[in-house]
Write a protein that holds these residues in place. Structure first.
Motif, PDB file in Angstrom:
ATOM      1  N   GLU A   1       7.035   3.768  -0.421  1.00 19.26           N
ATOM      2  CA  GLU A   1       6.483   3.564   0.932  1.00 19.26           C
ATOM      3  C   GLU A   1       5.071   2.981   0.861  1.00 19.26           C
ATOM      4  O   GLU A   1       4.729   2.057   1.589  1.00 19.26           O
ATOM      5  CB  GLU A   1       6.471   4.901   1.680  1.00 19.26           C
ATOM      6  N   VAL A   2       4.236   3.490  -0.043  1.00 22.10           N
ATOM      7  CA  VAL A   2       2.872   2.970  -0.214  1.00 22.10           C
ATOM      8  C   VAL A   2       2.915   1.530  -0.710  1.00 22.10           C
ATOM      9  O   VAL A   2       2.183   0.662  -0.221  1.00 22.10           O
ATOM     10  CB  VAL A   2       2.065   3.873  -1.176  1.00 22.10           C
ATOM     11  N   ARG A   3       3.791   1.250  -1.668  1.00 21.22           N
ATOM     12  CA  ARG A   3       3.915  -0.122  -2.176  1.00 21.22           C
ATOM     13  C   ARG A   3       4.393  -1.077  -1.089  1.00 21.22           C
ATOM     14  O   ARG A   3       3.909  -2.209  -0.994  1.00 21.22           O
ATOM     15  CB  ARG A   3       4.869  -0.158  -3.381  1.00 21.22           C
ATOM     16  N   LEU A   4       5.340  -0.634  -0.285  1.00 23.36           N
ATOM     17  CA  LEU A   4       5.829  -1.454   0.822  1.00 23.36           C
ATOM     18  C   LEU A   4       4.695  -1.738   1.811  1.00 23.36           C
ATOM     19  O   LEU A   4       4.527  -2.878   2.271  1.00 23.36           O
ATOM     20  CB  LEU A   4       6.996  -0.758   1.527  1.00 23.36           C
ATOM     21  N   GLU A   5       3.911  -0.735   2.112  1.00 24.14           N
ATOM     22  CA  GLU A   5       2.781  -0.902   3.031  1.00 24.14           C
ATOM     23  C   GLU A   5       1.764  -1.896   2.457  1.00 24.14           C
ATOM     24  O   GLU A   5       1.267  -2.778   3.170  1.00 24.14           O
ATOM     25  CB  GLU A   5       2.125   0.464   3.270  1.00 24.14           C
ATOM     26  N   GLN A   6       1.464  -1.769   1.173  1.00 26.61           N
ATOM     27  CA  GLN A   6       0.529  -2.702   0.535  1.00 26.61           C
ATOM     28  C   GLN A   6       1.083  -4.121   0.529  1.00 26.61           C
ATOM     29  O   GLN A   6       0.359  -5.081   0.798  1.00 26.61           O
ATOM     30  CB  GLN A   6       0.242  -2.258  -0.906  1.00 26.61           C
ATOM     31  N   THR A   7       2.370  -4.257   0.240  1.00 27.84           N
ATOM     32  CA  THR A   7       3.000  -5.581   0.237  1.00 27.84           C
ATOM     33  C   THR A   7       2.961  -6.198   1.628  1.00 27.84           C
ATOM     34  O   THR A   7       2.648  -7.384   1.786  1.00 27.84           O
ATOM     35  CB  THR A   7       4.453  -5.479  -0.276  1.00 27.84           C
ATOM     36  N   ASN A   8       3.268  -5.401   2.635  1.00 26.03           N
ATOM     37  CA  ASN A   8       3.209  -5.913   4.016  1.00 26.03           C
ATOM     38  C   ASN A   8       1.796  -6.332   4.391  1.00 26.03           C
ATOM     39  O   ASN A   8       1.602  -7.349   5.068  1.00 26.03           O
ATOM     40  CB  ASN A   8       3.735  -4.869   4.997  1.00 26.03           C
ATOM     41  N   GLU A   9       0.819  -5.562   3.948  1.00 28.63           N
ATOM     42  CA  GLU A   9      -0.579  -5.912   4.236  1.00 28.63           C
ATOM     43  C   GLU A   9      -0.957  -7.225   3.548  1.00 28.63           C
ATOM     44  O   GLU A   9      -1.612  -8.083   4.134  1.00 28.63           O
ATOM     45  CB  GLU A   9      -1.491  -4.777   3.774  1.00 28.63           C
TER      46      GLU A   9
END
Length: 155
Positions: A33-41
């Motif tokens: 979830e954190v990686r997905l959030e960073q990727t989206n950012e």
């Protein structure tokens, strides 16, 4: 009793292993979830940078097109002025021949007209020089005020 104890220990071990696996899966999900959030950012930042780049490129291209249009208009004006100047030069050359044969009153009138024309030319030249100085000052101001991007020096 020993069998019951062993059974309880096995059940406890299986429960602990299950809890361990479940917690590991929860931790993996949280990391994902954190990686997905960073990727989206990062994707949003790249998208914004591309939009900014497109806007800058559009503005730059519009400025270049406007400059080319102005340059073409100036070239046409310059060519027209050159043709006009050539015509005046021919008239002056012809006038010099006619003055030699003209009566004194005609020469005096011609001299007065030429004097007035030269005065107008002098005033116009002064106005053009002042406008050119103003434009040059504007260019210097814009150049001095333009942001300068410096590249970091290698260490």
């Amino acid at each position: 009793m020993a069998v019951t104890l062993i059974t309880h220990l096995i059940v406890a071990f299986v429960a602990a292993a299950g809890a361990w696996a479940f917690q590991g899966a929860r931790m993996d999900a949280a990391v994902a979830e954190v990686r997905l959030e960073q990727t989206n950012e990062r994707l949003r930042a790249v998208s914004q940078a591309r939009a900014d780049e497109r806007a800058i490129t559009k503005t730059y291209q519009e400025a270049l097109n406007a400059a080319r249009t102005r340059e073409n208009a100036l070239r046409r004006d310059r060519d027209a002025a050159r043709a006009e100047s050539d015509g005046l030069r021919d008239q002056l050359s012809d006038a010099a021949r006619r003055i030699a044969d003209a009566p004194p009153t005609a020469v005096a009138e011609y001299a007065a007209a030429v004097s007035e024309l030269l005065a107008v030319c002098s005033r116009e030249r002064t106005a053009f020089a002042a406008a050119a100085d103003g434009h040059a000052a504007d260019v210097r101001t814009l150049t001095a005020a333009w942001p300068v991007m410096t590249t970091p020096t290698a260490r």
